[in-house]
Write a protein that holds these residues in place. Structure first.
Motif, PDB file in Angstrom:
ATOM      1  N   MET A   1       0.840  -1.189   0.000  1.00 55.70           N
ATOM      2  CA  MET A   1       0.000   0.000   0.000  1.00 55.70           C
ATOM      3  C   MET A   1       0.878   1.242   0.000  1.00 55.70           C
ATOM      4  O   MET A   1       1.958   1.263   0.558  1.00 55.70           O
ATOM      5  N   VAL A   2       0.360   2.298  -0.613  1.00 53.52           N
ATOM      6  CA  VAL A   2       1.015   3.605  -0.643  1.00 53.52           C
ATOM      7  C   VAL A   2       0.214   4.563   0.231  1.00 53.52           C
ATOM      8  O   VAL A   2      -1.011   4.557   0.192  1.00 53.52           O
ATOM      9  N   SER A   3       0.909   5.326   1.029  1.00 51.40           N
ATOM     10  CA  SER A   3       0.274   6.405   1.791  1.00 51.40           C
ATOM     11  C   SER A   3       0.610   7.715   1.114  1.00 51.40           C
ATOM     12  O   SER A   3       1.786   8.042   0.929  1.00 51.40           O
ATOM     13  N   VAL A   4      -0.411   8.453   0.710  1.00 50.90           N
ATOM     14  CA  VAL A   4      -0.216   9.763   0.095  1.00 50.90           C
ATOM     15  C   VAL A   4      -0.379  10.801   1.199  1.00 50.90           C
ATOM     16  O   VAL A   4      -1.445  10.938   1.786  1.00 50.90           O
ATOM     17  N   LEU A   5       0.687  11.495   1.488  1.00 53.02           N
ATOM     18  CA  LEU A   5       0.741  12.458   2.584  1.00 53.02           C
ATOM     19  C   LEU A   5       0.572  13.863   2.017  1.00 53.02           C
ATOM     20  O   LEU A   5       1.374  14.307   1.188  1.00 53.02           O
ATOM     21  N   VAL A   6      -0.499  14.554   2.435  1.00 53.71           N
ATOM     22  CA  VAL A   6      -0.819  15.879   1.903  1.00 53.71           C
ATOM     23  C   VAL A   6      -0.808  16.908   3.036  1.00 53.71           C
ATOM     24  O   VAL A   6      -1.812  17.099   3.722  1.00 53.71           O
ATOM     25  N   PRO A   7       0.342  17.575   3.254  1.00 55.83           N
ATOM     26  CA  PRO A   7       0.364  18.655   4.241  1.00 55.83           C
ATOM     27  C   PRO A   7      -0.244  19.915   3.631  1.00 55.83           C
ATOM     28  O   PRO A   7      -0.070  20.185   2.446  1.00 55.83           O
ATOM     29  N   TYR A  27      -3.059   3.828 -10.150  1.00 54.51           N
ATOM     30  CA  TYR A  27      -2.687   2.913  -9.068  1.00 54.51           C
ATOM     31  C   TYR A  27      -3.822   2.913  -8.062  1.00 54.51           C
ATOM     32  O   TYR A  27      -4.366   3.957  -7.727  1.00 54.51           O
ATOM     33  N   GLN A  28      -4.192   1.746  -7.558  1.00 58.79           N
ATOM     34  CA  GLN A  28      -5.411   1.645  -6.772  1.00 58.79           C
ATOM     35  C   GLN A  28      -5.211   1.439  -5.273  1.00 58.79           C
ATOM     36  O   GLN A  28      -6.115   1.707  -4.500  1.00 58.79           O
ATOM     37  N   ASN A  29      -4.084   0.957  -4.838  1.00 53.44           N
ATOM     38  CA  ASN A  29      -3.926   0.569  -3.439  1.00 53.44           C
ATOM     39  C   ASN A  29      -3.236   1.676  -2.642  1.00 53.44           C
ATOM     40  O   ASN A  29      -2.040   1.608  -2.378  1.00 53.44           O
ATOM     41  N   ALA A  85       4.128   8.692  -0.441  1.00 55.23           N
ATOM     42  CA  ALA A  85       4.204   9.665  -1.530  1.00 55.23           C
ATOM     43  C   ALA A  85       3.760  11.009  -0.964  1.00 55.23           C
ATOM     44  O   ALA A  85       2.664  11.128  -0.430  1.00 55.23           O
ATOM     45  N   ARG A  86       4.625  12.002  -1.058  1.00 55.76           N
ATOM     46  CA  ARG A  86       4.290  13.330  -0.556  1.00 55.76           C
ATOM     47  C   ARG A  86       3.698  14.157  -1.673  1.00 55.76           C
ATOM     48  O   ARG A  86       4.198  14.173  -2.791  1.00 55.76           O
ATOM     49  N   ASP A  95      -2.126  11.184 -14.019  1.00 53.38           N
ATOM     50  CA  ASP A  95      -2.928  10.076 -13.480  1.00 53.38           C
ATOM     51  C   ASP A  95      -2.099   8.835 -13.155  1.00 53.38           C
ATOM     52  O   ASP A  95      -2.506   8.013 -12.348  1.00 53.38           O
ATOM     53  N   PHE A  96      -0.944   8.693 -13.773  1.00 51.83           N
ATOM     54  CA  PHE A  96      -0.110   7.505 -13.601  1.00 51.83           C
ATOM     55  C   PHE A  96       1.069   7.755 -12.651  1.00 51.83           C
ATOM     56  O   PHE A  96       1.970   6.933 -12.553  1.00 51.83           O
ATOM     57  N   HIS A  97       1.067   8.858 -11.948  1.00 54.65           N
ATOM     58  CA  HIS A  97       2.193   9.241 -11.086  1.00 54.65           C
ATOM     59  C   HIS A  97       2.531   8.161 -10.055  1.00 54.65           C
ATOM     60  O   HIS A  97       3.682   7.735  -9.935  1.00 54.65           O
ATOM     61  N   LEU A  98       1.554   7.718  -9.287  1.00 52.95           N
ATOM     62  CA  LEU A  98       1.823   6.707  -8.264  1.00 52.95           C
ATOM     63  C   LEU A  98       2.250   5.385  -8.888  1.00 52.95           C
ATOM     64  O   LEU A  98       3.169   4.727  -8.380  1.00 52.95           O
ATOM     65  N   GLN A  99       1.616   4.993  -9.972  1.00 59.52           N
ATOM     66  CA  GLN A  99       1.959   3.726 -10.625  1.00 59.52           C
ATOM     67  C   GLN A  99       3.414   3.717 -11.079  1.00 59.52           C
ATOM     68  O   GLN A  99       4.126   2.734 -10.871  1.00 59.52           O
ATOM     69  N   ARG A 100       3.863   4.800 -11.669  1.00 58.01           N
ATOM     70  CA  ARG A 100       5.262   4.861 -12.120  1.00 58.01           C
ATOM     71  C   ARG A 100       6.236   4.795 -10.953  1.00 58.01           C
ATOM     72  O   ARG A 100       7.274   4.150 -11.036  1.00 58.01           O
TER      73      ARG A 100
END
Length: 120
Positions: A1-7, A27-29, A85-86, A95-100
């Motif tokens: 799993m990826v955690s997207v951190l948005v400060p 990317y879905q997870n 991912a920050r 749209d493909f940022h996390l997948q790459r």
């Protein structure tokens, strides 16, 4: 799993567009951890009222202003992912940022950090 951190500190002007592109990732997870760092604008309300895909979990940290570094460190403690991912509140990803990023980490086990170029 990826955690997207948005400060976020007073990012209301750009935040909605940022959330739209996070929500549209191929990317879905992943989960989204939003840190409202004492914003005095409408940032928290924008995040709270955003409609997320059903497969995206979200966490809100609403705190007094602690500054960028303290916000990131506090947010990191709430991440459940193997990868973080920050994303700044004014960032707009493809749209493909996390997948790459995930693909790059899987392809080379020696990588510990993945970055990308920016277009202003």
């Amino acid at each position: 799993m990826v955690s997207v951190l948005v400060p976020c500190y007073n990012g209301a002007e750009y935040l909605y567009d940022c959330l739209v592109v996070i929500n549209s990732q191929t990317y879905q997870n992943f989960e989204v951890i939003f840190i409202n760092d004492g914003s005095t604008d409408n940032s928290l309300n924008i995040f709270q009222n955003f409609t997320w895909r059903s497969d995206i979990g979200t966490t809100i940290i609403d705190q007094e202003n602690k500054g960028f570094l303290e916000s990131l460190l506090g947010g990191m403690k709430r991440c459940n992912g193997d990868v973080v991912a920050r994303c700044d509140a004014d960032d707009v990803w493809h749209d493909f940022h996390l997948q790459r990023g995930v693909n790059a980490l899987k392809e080379d086990e020696n990588l510990v950090l993945v970055g990308s170029r920016a277009r202003l």
